[in-house]
Write an enzyme that holds these catalytic residues in place. Structure first.
Site, PDB file in Angstrom:
ATOM      1  N   HIS A  88       0.814  -1.220   0.000  1.00  0.00           N
ATOM      2  CA  HIS A  88       0.000   0.000   0.000  1.00  0.00           C
ATOM      3  C   HIS A  88       0.847   1.269   0.000  1.00  0.00           C
ATOM      4  O   HIS A  88       0.366   2.318  -0.410  1.00  0.00           O
ATOM      5  CB  HIS A  88      -0.943  -0.002   1.201  1.00  0.00           C
ATOM      6  N   VAL A  92       2.148   3.095  -4.522  1.00  0.00           N
ATOM      7  CA  VAL A  92       1.487   4.376  -4.805  1.00  0.00           C
ATOM      8  C   VAL A  92       2.534   5.465  -5.036  1.00  0.00           C
ATOM      9  O   VAL A  92       2.952   6.164  -4.114  1.00  0.00           O
ATOM     10  CB  VAL A  92       0.523   4.772  -3.663  1.00  0.00           C
ATOM     11  N   ASP A 264      -6.291 -18.798   4.002  1.00  0.00           N
ATOM     12  CA  ASP A 264      -5.881 -20.186   3.787  1.00  0.00           C
ATOM     13  C   ASP A 264      -6.209 -20.979   5.058  1.00  0.00           C
ATOM     14  O   ASP A 264      -5.548 -20.835   6.083  1.00  0.00           O
ATOM     15  CB  ASP A 264      -4.376 -20.241   3.482  1.00  0.00           C
ATOM     16  N   ASP A 272       3.433 -19.778   2.642  1.00  0.00           N
ATOM     17  CA  ASP A 272       3.840 -20.909   1.804  1.00  0.00           C
ATOM     18  C   ASP A 272       3.087 -20.860   0.476  1.00  0.00           C
ATOM     19  O   ASP A 272       2.393 -19.887   0.184  1.00  0.00           O
ATOM     20  CB  ASP A 272       3.600 -22.241   2.530  1.00  0.00           C
TER      21      ASP A 272
END
Length: 347
Positions: A88, A92, A264, A272
């Protein structure tokens, strides 16, 4: 005889003048080239380098590393925050810690824009900054702390160690109005996502590797409900849908509520290559995850990274390096902020 002697003397003088002229020109070129070379060396000297603080603050990177370790032990989610910060901030326009600036009466902070939704734990960057300031006041930039803490956070999560250059300086303005121009949205087309990253020198396999950061962390329900309500997106793996509905039970979730799904479920706290196996199995949470696994430009790399974690780590390291070196302020540009959330007062 006298006349012949004078002519010969004039000829010798003419040859001597020419020789002096060419010698003078050679000297001019020599000194011009030397000065140009020195100028180039000076430009290089003020750019990003490995171990930039070796003379001014030799312990800087060790302090950052130690603070990242301590904070991770107490608040494990900080590692996700540090990793997200580098995307972020550096994507930019410039890697200059503009992300960390608070809003003022005149300027809105990047942190408060919609594209920054979910960013948190900035106070822990201030904790790291304070530790570095105690050792070396006014020397180490917030932008370098942001980058190095992200690198060390990846290591805490089990990811690769990435040697990164330092020497960035801090910007003095927020770029809130530019976020939508630079940061891709999770609902945008893959072409748009690839184009945005291409603008800072990251190729297709680099984009695939960067999105592997979705291997860790979580996604707020506000970003997911459009795939669940009023109808379930048929592209989602039906075995994964009940879990998503359980976590995101409200079609209009409260943005301030803690409603999220782990990116995940298998290895939520480990960096991973499981993310790639998930999205190939239609378990990607975001539209961009699904597109990554199905777009003909990105799918081959997804398949390769799903099979080979070393390849994923190598490409992720390369892409993060490019991202971290995006248009930094160096030399005399910018400043070294005393506090990361406010610019220094100018006298």
């Amino acid at each position: 005889m006298k006349v012949r002697y004078q002519t010969k003397t004039k000829t010798k003088m003419g040859m001597g003048s020419k020789a002096f002229f060419f010698f003078f020109i050679a000297l001019v070129f020599f000194f011009s080239a030397t000065f140009a070379e020195n100028d180039n060396e000076e430009e290089k000297a003020v750019g990003l380098v490995m171990n930039y603080y070796k003379d001014t603050c030799p312990q800087a990177e060790d302090i950052i590393k130690e603070q990242v370790k301590l904070l991770y032990k107490r608040h494990k989610n900080t590692a996700f925050s540090w990793l997200r910060n580098i995307f972020h901030d550096c994507a930019v326009e410039s890697c200059d810690a503009s992300l960390l600036l608070d809003s003022t009466r005149r300027i809105m902070s990047e942190k408060e824009m919609d594209r920054s939704f979910g960013l948190r734990n900035f106070r822990y960057l201030e904790t790291i900054k304070e530790a570095v300031e105690r050792e070396c006041p006014g020397v180490v930039s917030c932008s370098d702390i942001l980058v190095i803490s992200a690198r060390d956070g990846v290591v805490q999560l089990g990811g690769p160690y990435i040697p990164l250059k330092t020497g960035r300086r801090d910007g003095r303005r927020s770029r809130a109005e530019m976020l939508e121009q630079y940061l891709p949205d999770h609902n945008e087309s893959m072409s748009m996502v690839l184009d945005r990253f291409k603008g800072i020198g990251i190729d297709t396999k680099g984009v695939v590797a960067l999105l592997g950061a979705h291997s860790v962390g979580r996604t707020h329900c506000t970003k997911l409900v459009h795939r669940l309500y009023p109808e379930v997106d048929p592209a989602l793996n039906p075995e994964h849908v009940p879990h998503m509905l359980k976590k995101c039970y409200d079609p209009i979730p409260d943005p301030k509520a803690v409603q999220y799904v782990r990116n995940d479920r298998g290895t939520p706290m480990i960096f991973d290559n499981n993310y790639y196996r998930n999205i190939l199995d239609n378990k990607g949470l975001l539209i961009v995850d699904h597109q990554l696994a199905t777009d003909k430009r990105t799918r081959p790399y997804v398949v390769k990274m799903a099979k080979n974690q070393d390849y994923f780590f190598k490409e992720f390291s390369r892409a993060i390096t490019i991202l971290s070196e995006n248009n930094p302020l160096t030399g005399t540009k910018g400043e070294i902020r005393r506090q990361c959330n406010v610019v220094n007062k100018l006298h």
